[in-house]
Design an enzyme around this catalytic site. Structure first.
Site, PDB file in Angstrom:
ATOM      1  N   HIS A  23       0.817  -1.208   0.000  1.00 23.92           N
ATOM      2  CA  HIS A  23       0.000   0.000   0.000  1.00 23.92           C
ATOM      3  C   HIS A  23       0.859   1.271   0.000  1.00 23.92           C
ATOM      4  CE1 HIS A  23      -3.437   2.478   1.873  1.00 23.92           C
ATOM      5  NE2 HIS A  23      -3.919   2.000   0.751  1.00 23.92           N
ATOM      6  N   LYS A  78       3.265   4.435  -1.073  1.00 25.40           N
ATOM      7  CA  LYS A  78       3.413   5.398  -2.165  1.00 25.40           C
ATOM      8  C   LYS A  78       4.731   6.132  -1.927  1.00 25.40           C
ATOM      9  CE  LYS A  78      -1.248   4.911  -1.572  1.00 25.40           C
ATOM     10  NZ  LYS A  78      -1.910   4.367  -0.383  1.00 25.40           N
ATOM     11  N   ASP A 111      17.326  10.426  -7.116  1.00 23.33           N
ATOM     12  CA  ASP A 111      18.770  10.590  -6.883  1.00 23.33           C
ATOM     13  C   ASP A 111      19.153  10.470  -5.411  1.00 23.33           C
ATOM     14  OD1 ASP A 111      18.997  11.000  -9.581  1.00 23.33           O
ATOM     15  OD2 ASP A 111      19.227  13.176  -9.447  1.00 23.33           O
ATOM     16  N   HIS A 144      -9.228  11.375   1.841  1.00 27.43           N
ATOM     17  CA  HIS A 144      -8.427  10.157   1.796  1.00 27.43           C
ATOM     18  C   HIS A 144      -7.139  10.250   2.620  1.00 27.43           C
ATOM     19  CE1 HIS A 144      -5.918   7.006  -0.358  1.00 27.43           C
ATOM     20  NE2 HIS A 144      -7.047   6.350  -0.150  1.00 27.43           N
ATOM     21  N   LYS A 172      -4.244  10.313   5.540  1.00 29.49           N
ATOM     22  CA  LYS A 172      -3.929   9.496   6.706  1.00 29.49           C
ATOM     23  C   LYS A 172      -2.984  10.309   7.581  1.00 29.49           C
ATOM     24  CE  LYS A 172      -4.542   6.390   3.107  1.00 29.49           C
ATOM     25  NZ  LYS A 172      -5.958   6.219   3.208  1.00 29.49           N
ATOM     26  N   ASP A 197      -0.363  17.127  20.196  1.00 24.94           N
ATOM     27  CA  ASP A 197       0.241  18.070  21.143  1.00 24.94           C
ATOM     28  C   ASP A 197       1.251  19.039  20.537  1.00 24.94           C
ATOM     29  OD1 ASP A 197      -1.265  16.857  23.075  1.00 24.94           O
ATOM     30  OD2 ASP A 197       0.378  15.741  23.980  1.00 24.94           O
TER      31      ASP A 197
END
Length: 473
Positions: A214, A216, A221, A390, A392, A397
């Site tokens: 999952h 991404k 370089d 979408h 996450k 704090d």
């Protein structure tokens, strides 16, 4: 020659033998007694189906690993960063140690990070960085779809390969199942190296279906890296006919932490392609004067521990002032639910921001099945109405900001290969907190427990049914 009367007892005996082997496996490798008991009941009460469900969803990958990284090809332990002390309170220092010990990622000091919101801004930044590539481009995506974005990447790849830049593309076999053979041929024709993570093949269907990559990740370089929730899909530009505009959060990183993103890619590339990329040939990251403290959790079902769950759990329990979470799929297990409830009951300002609608109705029912417990505990719920949220993200704090790929559900915490960045920086937290509160102001607030309890009975039944399936979602 076997007759039907002879064949049936043989098949029954074979089924009993397979079931017995699975029972022994559960007794030896089961982690949670309640889960072990549930699978035992399924095997004995659902003929054939119970066994198939266990093969698909029940096996403990931490005991019987799909890949043995330490024995085959492990490079995470080789990286060494200078000692540094981030500006966080004492009770949160254990999170840094946890990530270091469980995910083999020490804290890195010299980084510059840039928060990227939504698809257009993110891809403009990605395309600009890709144009600067001189040595290699590494891309890894769960969803890589044909379309405007894919065509733009193809154009850039062709130019960079003509300049002797090596391009490697890794995509998930299920998430990118719609990627056309025509597009892949075009990639190969210009010299892009591709690999498919756990492809959809009958021989490995039962053993691999439930374990997806999952992540991404883009690395250029070994100097510039990207990670977050955004896939290669035109819905981030054009929206979705049923859900509207897709909103997401991504992170651009320059500095020491890019090296770890690259090492994560190289390991996954080896697992998918069998090719060992010589990381010693990569130039080390440039000396960045930035002061963002950063760690990457690259978790998966082959880890010795539930790393992502442990880190999320530790952050939740370390919260003293506030805990803000943006996530489309909050389906907590018992530990995470107890942590959230305990924090709210202890006076911590706990807020959950998620979409008013999701892309999967069954998942939407399951997400809402936990609203009763949230509201009763004093957790504030906000439903974002403008498209599909979408991201996450977790904020704690004014000290910890988490951006990446991992949802708060069983699939991300235990089954998927995920990548989550944890940044220890007050300025970034303040920026993200302000964005969070603005989005809350735009959202539908569910704050009253008694009012929520008065929703129609049919909704309660559907949510209760979906909740039974939460370990599989």
């Amino acid at each position: 020659m076997l007759t039907e009367s002879m064949l049936i007892p043989i098949l029954i005996a074979l089924y009993v033998l397979i079931a017995a082997i699975m029972v022994v496996s559960l007794l030896l490798n089961g982690v949670r007694p309640s889960k072990t008991l549930a699978w035992l009941l399924a095997i004995f009460t659902i003929p054939v189906g119970g066994v198939l469900l266990y093969i698909l969803f029940g096996r403990n990958r931490r005991k019987s690993k799909m890949f043995t990284l330490k024995n085959e090809f492990s490079i995470r332990d080789e990286v060494q960063y200078p000692q540094c002390t981030p500006p966080i309170s004492g009770n949160k220092e254990k999170i840094i140690k946890l990530i270091h010990n469980a995910a083999q990622c020490p804290i890195s000091c010299k980084n510059e990070v840039e928060l990227l919101k939504d698809g257009r801004n993110t891809f403009e930044s990605i395309f600009e960085a890709l144009e600067k590539a001189e040595e290699h481009i590494h891309l890894q995506y769960y969803i890589f779809e044909d379309g405007v974005l894919a065509d733009k990447l193809l154009e850039i790849f062709e130019r960079k390969i003509a300049q002797n830049v090596t391009v490697r593309l890794l995509y998930d076999g299920i998430g990118s199942y719609s990627l056309s053979k025509k597009y892949l041929k075009r990639l190969h024709s210009i010299g892009v190296q591709t690999a498919q993570f756990l492809p959809f093949r009958f021989g490995r269907f039962l053993s691999a279906l439930n374990y997806r990559n999952h992540r991404k990740i883009i690395v250029i370089d070994n100097k510039i890296g990207f990670t977050g929730g955004i896939n290669i899909s035109d819905k981030y530009l054009k929206g979705d006919p049923s859900l509207g505009k897709w909103h997401d959060t991504h992170l651009k990183v320059e500095g020491e932490a890019v090296d770890f993103l690259n090492r994560t890619f190289v390991i996954d590339w080896f697992l998918a392609s069998g090719e060992q990329v010589d990381i010693s040939s990569f130039q080390l990251h440039p000396k960045i004067n930035g002061e963002h403290f950063l760690q990457i959790v690259a978790s998966g079902p082959d880890d010795d521990f539930d790393v992502m769950e442990q880190v999320y759990f530790s952050i939740i329990n370390s919260a003293e002032k506030y805990l803000y979470i943006v996530n489309p799929y909050i389906i907590p297990n018992h530990a995470i639910l107890q942590g959230l409830s305990t924090a709210a009951l202890s006076g911590v300002d706990v807020r959950l921001l998620m979409s008013d609608t999701t892309d999967i109705k069954l998942v939407d029912w399951c997400v809402r099945a936990y609203f009763d417990t949230y509201l009763k505990s004093g957790i504030k719920i906000y439903l974002y109405p403008d498209g599909f949220l979408h991201s996450k993200v977790m904020l704690c704090d004014d000290e910890i900001a988490s951006i990446g790929t991992a949802n708060l559900d069983n699939r991300s915490l235990q089954q998927n290969y995920e990548a989550q960045a944890f940044v220890y920086d007050t300025d970034l937290c303040a920026q993200m907190k302000a964005d969070f509160l603005k989005d809350c102001d735009k959202s539908i607030a569910l704050l009253d427990y008694k009012e929520h309890r008065e929703r129609p009975m049919i909704k309660k039944i559907l949510e209760g049914f979906a909740k039974l399936l939460s370990p599989l979602l």
